[in-house]
Design an enzyme around this catalytic site. Sequence first.
Site, PDB file in Angstrom:
ATOM      1  N   ASP A  51      36.051  39.148  38.166  1.00 16.83           N
ATOM      2  CA  ASP A  51      36.470  38.704  39.975  1.00 16.83           C
ATOM      3  C   ASP A  51      35.133  37.584  39.987  1.00 16.83           C
ATOM      4  O   ASP A  51      33.812  37.836  39.877  1.00 16.83           O
ATOM      5  CB  ASP A  51      37.066  39.342  40.374  1.00 16.83           C
ATOM      6  CG  ASP A  51      38.454  40.436  40.724  1.00 16.83           C
ATOM      7  OD1 ASP A  51      39.008  39.360  39.573  1.00 16.83           O
ATOM      8  OD2 ASP A  51      38.558  41.169  40.149  1.00 16.83           O
ATOM      9  N   TYR A 109      33.017  47.932  30.420  1.00 19.55           N
ATOM     10  CA  TYR A 109      32.499  47.569  31.665  1.00 19.55           C
ATOM     11  C   TYR A 109      31.360  48.128  32.002  1.00 19.55           C
ATOM     12  O   TYR A 109      31.677  49.410  31.364  1.00 19.55           O
ATOM     13  CB  TYR A 109      33.335  47.563  32.613  1.00 19.55           C
ATOM     14  CG  TYR A 109      34.432  46.667  32.872  1.00 19.55           C
ATOM     15  CD1 TYR A 109      33.832  44.850  33.463  1.00 19.55           C
ATOM     16  CD2 TYR A 109      35.396  46.604  31.917  1.00 19.55           C
ATOM     17  CE1 TYR A 109      34.950  44.528  33.220  1.00 19.55           C
ATOM     18  CE2 TYR A 109      36.460  45.502  32.101  1.00 19.55           C
ATOM     19  CZ  TYR A 109      35.981  44.365  32.605  1.00 19.55           C
ATOM     20  OH  TYR A 109      36.733  42.863  33.176  1.00 19.55           O
TER      21      TYR A 109
END
Length: 267
Positions: A51, A109
């Site tokens: 994003d 992540y």
Amino acid sequence: MRVLVNISYQGSQFLGFQIQQHGRTIQQQFEKILKRMHKHEVRIHPSSRTDRGVHAIEQYFHFDTELNIPEQQWQYAMNRALPDDIYVNDVSFVNDDFHCRYDCVGKSYRYKIYQSAHKDPFLCGLKTYVPEQLDIEKMNMAAQHFIGTHDFTGFCSQKTEVESKIRTLYESRIEKTESGFDYIVTGSGFLYNMVRVLIAFLIEVGKGKREPQEVPQLLEARDRNQVPFTAPAEGLYLEKIYLTPNELIQDFGNNIKIHQKKSSQNL
């Protein structure tokens, strides 16, 4: 010929990976270069569509080409044309049936947080600022509850469109750093905003506003309204892409339950 590209990027000045009608994206930067080289449109296919504001230490994409160019020349040509906030780490040729998205068996992540008396303008866009002192031990206790196969409906954006929200997490932990802490999470795949919701909840636990033992009930409830937090994008880094089961086994051992994707459900 199918080409696999390993890249890194600093996401602060991008609207995300996926191409947009207006604005700067990672996909737009690469497809512009490839169009110039091929004299026609070339579509790239990423392992993950990060994003706006999210960074990548390791990201992959593939594309098909009819050009007979050696791997190192592809890397040189793209790096020469790219802006300073994107870099091509490696280029290799793969089988024509390989797919960056569907052959991906895991992603890792890292969410970076710094803590100090004052905000540091030089960390703006790179780490998230949390001024409060947090209980790292309780945060780690809560983080452990996320490991395993669960329905993460209550820990993702309500805009998530995939049918199945069941994901498997192999790793979920808080790691203390010199300036604060990082949240490291590895899984078969992640839902829209899932990592940012997980860390936002863990921060609430660290502040004493939520308790670790709430996690099993929240997972069972599948109600996003009970976890109404989303951390900013700026601290989030896509750290590693696992393209083969052997890579996951190397990091997590032979007993790991690996989910082969080959579908659009495990994004």
